[in-house]
Design an enzyme around this catalytic site. Structure first.
Site, PDB file in Angstrom:
ATOM      1  N   ARG A 183       6.320  64.183 -70.472  1.00 21.98           N
ATOM      2  CA  ARG A 183       7.373  64.623 -69.539  1.00 21.98           C
ATOM      3  C   ARG A 183       7.820  66.057 -69.841  1.00 21.98           C
ATOM      4  O   ARG A 183       8.279  66.750 -68.944  1.00 21.98           O
ATOM      5  CB  ARG A 183       8.539  63.623 -69.580  1.00 21.98           C
ATOM      6  CG  ARG A 183       9.276  63.547 -70.884  1.00 21.98           C
ATOM      7  CD  ARG A 183      10.138  62.309 -70.991  1.00 21.98           C
ATOM      8  NE  ARG A 183       9.354  61.105 -71.293  1.00 21.98           N
ATOM      9  CZ  ARG A 183       9.870  59.897 -71.434  1.00 21.98           C
ATOM     10  NH1 ARG A 183      11.168  59.711 -71.281  1.00 21.98           N
ATOM     11  NH2 ARG A 183       9.100  58.865 -71.724  1.00 21.98           N
TER      12      ARG A 183
ATOM     13  N   LYS B 238       2.655  58.498 -84.101  1.00 19.85           N
ATOM     14  CA  LYS B 238       2.222  57.169 -83.680  1.00 19.85           C
ATOM     15  C   LYS B 238       1.636  56.418 -84.868  1.00 19.85           C
ATOM     16  O   LYS B 238       1.330  57.017 -85.902  1.00 19.85           O
ATOM     17  CB  LYS B 238       1.135  57.293 -82.599  1.00 19.85           C
ATOM     18  CG  LYS B 238       1.628  57.743 -81.242  1.00 19.85           C
ATOM     19  CD  LYS B 238       0.494  57.672 -80.219  1.00 19.85           C
ATOM     20  CE  LYS B 238       0.931  58.187 -78.869  1.00 19.85           C
ATOM     21  NZ  LYS B 238       1.936  57.362 -78.202  1.00 19.85           N
TER      22      LYS B 238
ATOM     23  N   ASP C 279      -2.891  62.887 -78.249  1.00 18.64           N
ATOM     24  CA  ASP C 279      -1.471  62.600 -78.476  1.00 18.64           C
ATOM     25  C   ASP C 279      -1.300  61.832 -79.781  1.00 18.64           C
ATOM     26  O   ASP C 279      -1.479  60.619 -79.832  1.00 18.64           O
ATOM     27  CB  ASP C 279      -0.910  61.792 -77.298  1.00 18.64           C
ATOM     28  CG  ASP C 279       0.590  61.533 -77.447  1.00 18.64           C
ATOM     29  OD1 ASP C 279       1.211  62.129 -78.362  1.00 18.64           O
ATOM     30  OD2 ASP C 279       1.133  60.749 -76.639  1.00 18.64           O
TER      31      ASP C 279
END
Ligand code: BES
Ligand code: ZN
Ligand code: ZN
Length: 493
Positions: A344, A270, A263
């Site tokens: 999600r 990030k 991720d």
């Protein structure tokens, strides 16, 4: 590591480990040794005021034929006592490796009945405590794994007791298998490699394996999952393993694991530091897949579906963009406002796919929100769902398994936060309660309504510090809890 059950004795051994509860002065074996060694042990324990508090350890040079004695504090024999037993065995093995022991004896501590199965706990602790991830270490940096045999010193020797040891081994090895998957670098443990691992598990455990590639997922309308996958050159897959017991299944259970093999955040990138551990963003999938292999060995009398949508979340010219709108498996549309809230999006397709299998209940495991780490830290998972009974049972199984889970409220009022002006939902909420709004988002996809629990494992999936049962790195959390849960669930009414 070989286990055997033997009566407490003082025949030749490299190391013996004995646990003492708070206030406990001796055990049968300790008395025996103390007498042989001219009361050297009891004198030492008295002089140094050994209190028996948890984590307290004392390594004592032995006399032949026993080279060393390890005394470990077990704390209070309270409702977490089974965990003390695991930690005793883990400490025994770690100490054993340090002193280059081949044969280690552990005396079974006394534990009030119904506080847990001690022999199973000792086996779990020994195997968990002996874990290290060695794949990339050269010989000179490899810690020696000298311990070959563990003698569990107990008066029990029936089949039910050796079965308990076997169960402990299966559960701990499943946990260690999850740790291996998590600790492997993301460039190795790609979605494709996850598929290979799932196939290997399926083959060895006799499971049905179904793999859906990008085109197949497209056909099913999995727009959330595929939006996340768009930025990566690695192809995404939906993995579906099915375990069917011999005879009629008592229940059907679906387990869904978040499977982001890396991720980066996508275009909502990030920070460098935020990415350091993001190979662990498939910890949910790792736990589910690893556990699936253990089900035949645990004789689980229920049908269990293990499902994971695996992909990377990467930025690129083809990546999904903030403001994009996608249509998911159920037809619900999502406005993607932050590409880092990707878990999600994948679960918005994977959970409905799981529910299409018509399970009696569904549990998802996901490293879903940094907010959960802020709320509960590294030692506790968050749990939310639509069925209080299921949540309570999972928390209880966690307690027995030595894993902490805390419920957060699924406040309906916060549902406003995930409404989008142009789509059915948006993938981020407001400033606060990030763990809860993420769960409310998932709940929108638990249709038709099925008993559901979501476990946010963002904290415990990884440890920065060495823990009593795990070295730094991926922990394989929730494998044990789910193994205990499935056993308990099968015996319910
Ligand atoms: N995988 C992360 C959650 C995470 C963060 C796990 C830190 C473990 C440690 C997840 O995909 C994520 O990035 N979530 C965002 C959501 C936000 C953009 C609404 C987060 O928590 O910051
Ligand atoms: Zn993310
Ligand atoms: Zn993530």
């Amino acid at each position: 590591m070989k286990f055997s059950l033997v009566k407490p004795n003082t025949s030749p051994l490299d190391l013996i480990a004995i646990g003492l509860w708070k206030g406990q002065k001796e055990t049968a074996l300790l008395r025996l040794l103390d007498r042989q060694w001219n009361h050297r042990v009891s004198t030492l324990l008295k002089r140094e005021e050994f209190s028996g508090k948890i984590g307290e350890g004392k390594l004592i040079q032995g006399d032949k034929p026993i080279h060393a004695l390890l005394i470990v504090g077990l704390g209070e024999p309270n409702r977490f006592a089974a965990e003390s037993v695991r930690q005793l065995a883990a400490q025994a093995i770690r100490t054993g490796q340090k002193v280059h022991a081949k044969k280690v004896g552990i005396e079974e501590p006394s534990l009030p009945k119904n506080k847990g199965e001690t022999l199973q706990g000792l086996a779990e602790g020994a195997i968990l405590g002996g874990y290290s991830f060695d794949l990339y270490k050269s010989k000179e940096n490899l810690g020696k794994k000298t311990v070959e045999e563990v003698l569990l010193m107990t008066l029990k020797n029936g089949k039910q007791h050796s079965d308990a040891v076997a169960r402990g081994r299966v559960i701990a090895e499943a946990t260690n298998r999850a740790r291996d998957l998590i600790n492997s670098p993301a460039s190795e443990m790609t979605p494709q490699r996850m598929v290979q691992e799932a196939k290997k598990i399926g083959r060895s455990a006799g499971l049905t394996v179904r793999i859906f590639d990008r085109a197949a997922c497209q056909k099913m309308g999995m727009g959330g999952f595929l939006a996340v996958a768009r930025g990566s050159v690695e192809p995404p897959y939906l993995i579906h393993l099915t375990y069917r017991p011999h005879g009629k299944a008592k229940k059907r259970i679906a387990l869904v694991g978040k499977g982001i093999t890396f991720d980066s955040g996508g275009l909502s990138l990030k920070t460098a530091q935020g990415m350091e551990t993001m190979k662990d963003d498939m910890s949910g999938a790792a736990a589910v897949l690893s556990l699936m292999k253990a089900l035949p060995e645990l004789h689980v009398p229920m049908e269990v579906h293990g499902i994971a949508a695996v992909t990377e979340n990467m930025p690129s010219g083809s990546a999904n963009k903030p403001g994009d709108v996608v249509r998911t498996f159920t037809g619900k549309t999502i406005e993607i406002l932050n590409t880092d809230a990707e878990g999600r999006l994948t679960l918005a397709d994977a959970i409905p796919y799981a529910i299409r299998q018509k399970p009696d209940l569904v549990i998802d495991l996901a490293t879903l929100t940094g907010a959960c780490v802020v709320a509960l830290g590294e030692l506790c998972s968050g749990i939310m769902g639509n069925d209080q009974g299921l949540i309570d049972r999972l928390i209880k199984s966690g307690e027995q398994a030595g894993e902490r889970i805390w419920q957060l409220p699924l406040l309906d009022d916060y549902r406003e936060e995930i409404k989008s002006p142009i789509a059915d939902l948006k993938n981020i909420g407001g400033k606060g309660a990030g763990t809860i709004t993420a769960s409310l988002f998932l709940e929108e996809f638990v249709k038709p309504r099925t008993p559901w629990a979501h476990v946010d494992i963002a904290g415990p999936s990884w440890t920065e510090k060495e823990l009593p049962l795990a070295p730094k790195g991926g922990t394989g959390c929730m494998v044990r809890t789910l193994a205990y849960f499935l056993t308990a669930e099968a015996n319910r009414r």
